[in-house]
Design an enzyme around this catalytic site. Structure first.
Site, short mmCIF file in Angstrom:
data_model
loop_
_atom_site.label_atom_id
_atom_site.label_comp_id
_atom_site.label_asym_id
_atom_site.label_seq_id
_atom_site.Cartn_x
_atom_site.Cartn_y
_atom_site.Cartn_z
CB SER A 44 28.43 16.51 54.12
OG SER A 44 28.04 17.63 54.86
CB SER A 187 26.30 27.84 50.05
OG SER A 187 25.42 26.73 50.14
CD GLN A 189 22.98 23.01 52.65
OE1 GLN A 189 22.26 24.00 52.51
NE2 GLN A 189 22.95 22.28 53.75
CG ASP A 335 27.79 22.28 59.66
OD1 ASP A 335 27.02 23.25 59.54
OD2 ASP A 335 27.87 21.37 58.81
CE LYS A 362 24.65 26.94 58.17
NZ LYS A 362 24.74 26.12 56.95
NE ARG A 410 25.82 20.72 62.51
CZ ARG A 410 26.23 19.49 62.22
NH1 ARG A 410 26.86 18.77 63.11
NH2 ARG A 410 26.01 18.97 61.01
C1 S3P Z 1 26.46 21.19 54.01
C2 S3P Z 1 26.88 22.47 53.80
C3 S3P Z 1 26.77 23.54 54.81
C4 S3P Z 1 26.59 22.95 56.20
C5 S3P Z 1 25.52 21.90 56.22
C6 S3P Z 1 25.91 20.75 55.31
C7 S3P Z 1 26.58 20.21 52.94
O1 S3P Z 1 25.67 24.35 54.52
O2 S3P Z 1 26.27 23.98 57.10
O3 S3P Z 1 25.34 21.41 57.52
O4 S3P Z 1 26.44 19.00 53.19
O5 S3P Z 1 26.84 20.62 51.81
P1 S3P Z 1 25.75 25.61 53.51
O6 S3P Z 1 25.94 25.08 52.14
O7 S3P Z 1 24.45 26.32 53.66
O8 S3P Z 1 26.91 26.43 53.99
#
Ligand code: S3P
Length: 455
Positions: A44, A187, A189, A335, A362, A410
């Site tokens: 991340s 989220s 992301q 995760d 996912k 995973r």
């Molecule tokens: C992540 C956020 C998570 C996680 C992903 C990485 C990130 O997803 O599951 O593996 O780097 O911001 P979501 O934002 O969909 O929860």
């Protein structure tokens, strides 16, 4: 104190002679986990440092950049946007183009399997003066994009998605205005995409969360020079900062570490020391949970580096009671849920996960793929729309089986670790997909089992 390296079992992790795309791994059970490990850089954080370095002015140097295929996808997209990138042996050098210096790509951008790449870059692309298309592999094209398209449209972004709000996303750059947005689903992301678009908007962008998701974007934005603050789960960021190049070191990836932590917990006589692991409090809920069910996990040398907490984590074989996961915990350890579910058969009471519908969208439908894999290995699993319950030790030991990772990194790693505690060998089909987040996974597993590296 944890002992230094000692020799584990003689069991083997064999690579079969199947074509690369369908390469399977055979995991022999038993032995123990011993040693010291420095993990590859956090996935991340690596994405975020690369994107912000591209938008900064000057030459950034990022050390311990993740070896994950996902993070390489981000670099490939940035290269297509005209960014000068030199990546060699975890050392990443990026010559930033400045906020307005990206170039129109001649072809579509390919995020491959990476949800973080497509969602975060969408936030950057809506703020450009050119049009672009971003897409991904079959798994990514099946994943929901409305969650990111909707707020970006509210900011004035012009995005066309495919039916069902899926990728490819066709993005027409233009002027953006800031929004005050409450995330309907937790989220990181989506939060990050809005903040990245907010760099190009007028005024102050606000993102409100009900559950605090990982805050690497906020910390990284501040490192690169943005004015951003978080108060009561609301992030406020001023637009059009002058981002400046940085030298940064990516902490070790805790989400990858969890697989080896789990292996050490279930295999008798195991002891493992992990150095320089990312311990950002928005990521460590998984350790809290493991400790609460009896895991002997200790943290040491915890310190702040480049705004991120890092430290050493030691773990020993432990008797685990098992327990329930739900509510805010789900987003906080999203995760790690596959590994925690796969620990179920090694606990006294089993592991139950509820409120985790997100797992169904996912890289695979993780509830279904986990339930199928663990059942094939003899576990007793109840599947719910929003989670699963994996019975504990009283349901009997796991047995070796042929299981399918469904192309999901995973799942492949979680089933591999469960296989260490099964009776007889387990064959993980499609095991190559671990490269999406952890290409070194099987080699490291071999080494920690005292089997040396190499295939
Ligand atoms: C992540 C956020 C998570 C996680 C992903 C990485 C990130 O997803 O599951 O593996 O780097 O911001 P979501 O934002 O969909 O929860």
């Amino acid at each position: 104190m944890i002992p230094a390296m000692s020799v584990g079992s003689k069991s083997t992790v064999l690579e079969s002679r199947m074509p690369k795309m369908f390469r399977a791994k055979t995991i022999s059970p038993g032995g123990n986990i011993h040693g010291v490990l420095e993990l590859p850089g956090d996935k991340s954080i690596s994405h975020r440092y690369a994107i912000l370095a591209a938008l900064a002015e000057g030459r950034s140097e990022i050390l311990n950049y993740s070896s994950a295929a996902d993070c390489k996808s981000t670099l490939a997209c940035l290269r297509r946007l005209g960014v000068g990138i030199d990546f060699e042996r975890e050392r990443l050098r990026i010559s930033g183009n400045g906020l307005d210096g990206l170039k129109a790509p001649r072809r579509s951008l390919d995020a491959e399997n990476s949800g973080t790449t497509i969602r975060m870059l969408s936030g950057v692309l809506v703020g450009q003066s050119f049009s672009s298309t971003i897409t991904g592999d079959r798994s990514l094209r099946a994943r929901p994009m409305r969650r990111v398209v909707e707020p970006l449209r509210k900011m004035g972004g012009k995005i066309e998605a495919q039916e069902g709000d899926r990728a490819p996303l066709e993005i027409r750059g233009g002027a953006l205005h800031s929004i005050d947005y409450s995330l309907p689903i937790p989220s990181a992301q989506v939060k990050s995409a809005i903040l990245l678009a907010g760099l190009y908007a007028d005024g102050v962008t606000i993102v409100r969360e009900t559950v605090r998701t990982r805050d690497h974007t906020e910390l990284a934005l501040r490192e690169f020079g943005a004015t951003i603050e978080t108060v009561n789960k609301s992030v406020r960021m001023h637009s059009r900062p002058k981002l400046q190049a940085r030298q940064l070191i990516v902490p070790g990836d805790l989400s990858s570490a969890v697989f080896f932590i789990a292996a050490a917990l279930i295999l008798p006589d195991s002891a493992l020391m992990l150095h320089n692991v990312g311990l950002n409090p928005t990521r460590t809920r998984v350790l809290d949970f493991l400790i609460s069910i009896g895991a002997a996990i200790h943290l040491a040398s915890v310190q702040l580096r480049d705004s991120e907490l890092i430290g050493d984590v030691s773990v020993k074989h432990s008797a685990l009671s098992g327990g329930e996961i739900g509510g805010a915990q789900v987003a906080e350890m999203i995760d790690e849920l596959p590994m925690l579910a796969a620990l179920g058969p090694f606990t006294e009471k089993g592991v139950e996960i509820r409120g985790a519908q997100e797992l169904r969208v996912k890289e695979s439908d993780r509830i279904a793929t986990l339930a199928a894999g663990l059942r094939r290995m003899g576990a007793t699993v109840e599947e719910f729309e929003d989670g699963l319950r994996v019975e504990g030790r009283s349901a009997g030991p796991l047995r070796g089986a042929k299981v399918d990772a469904a192309g999901d990194h995973r799942i492949a790693m979680a089933l591999s670790i469960a296989a260490l505690g099964a009776k007889h060998d387990t064959v993980i089909r499609d095991a190559d997909c671990v490269a999406v987040s952890y290409p070194e996974f099987f080699d490291t597993l071999k080494r920690l089992r005292g089997e040396g590296t190499g295939s």
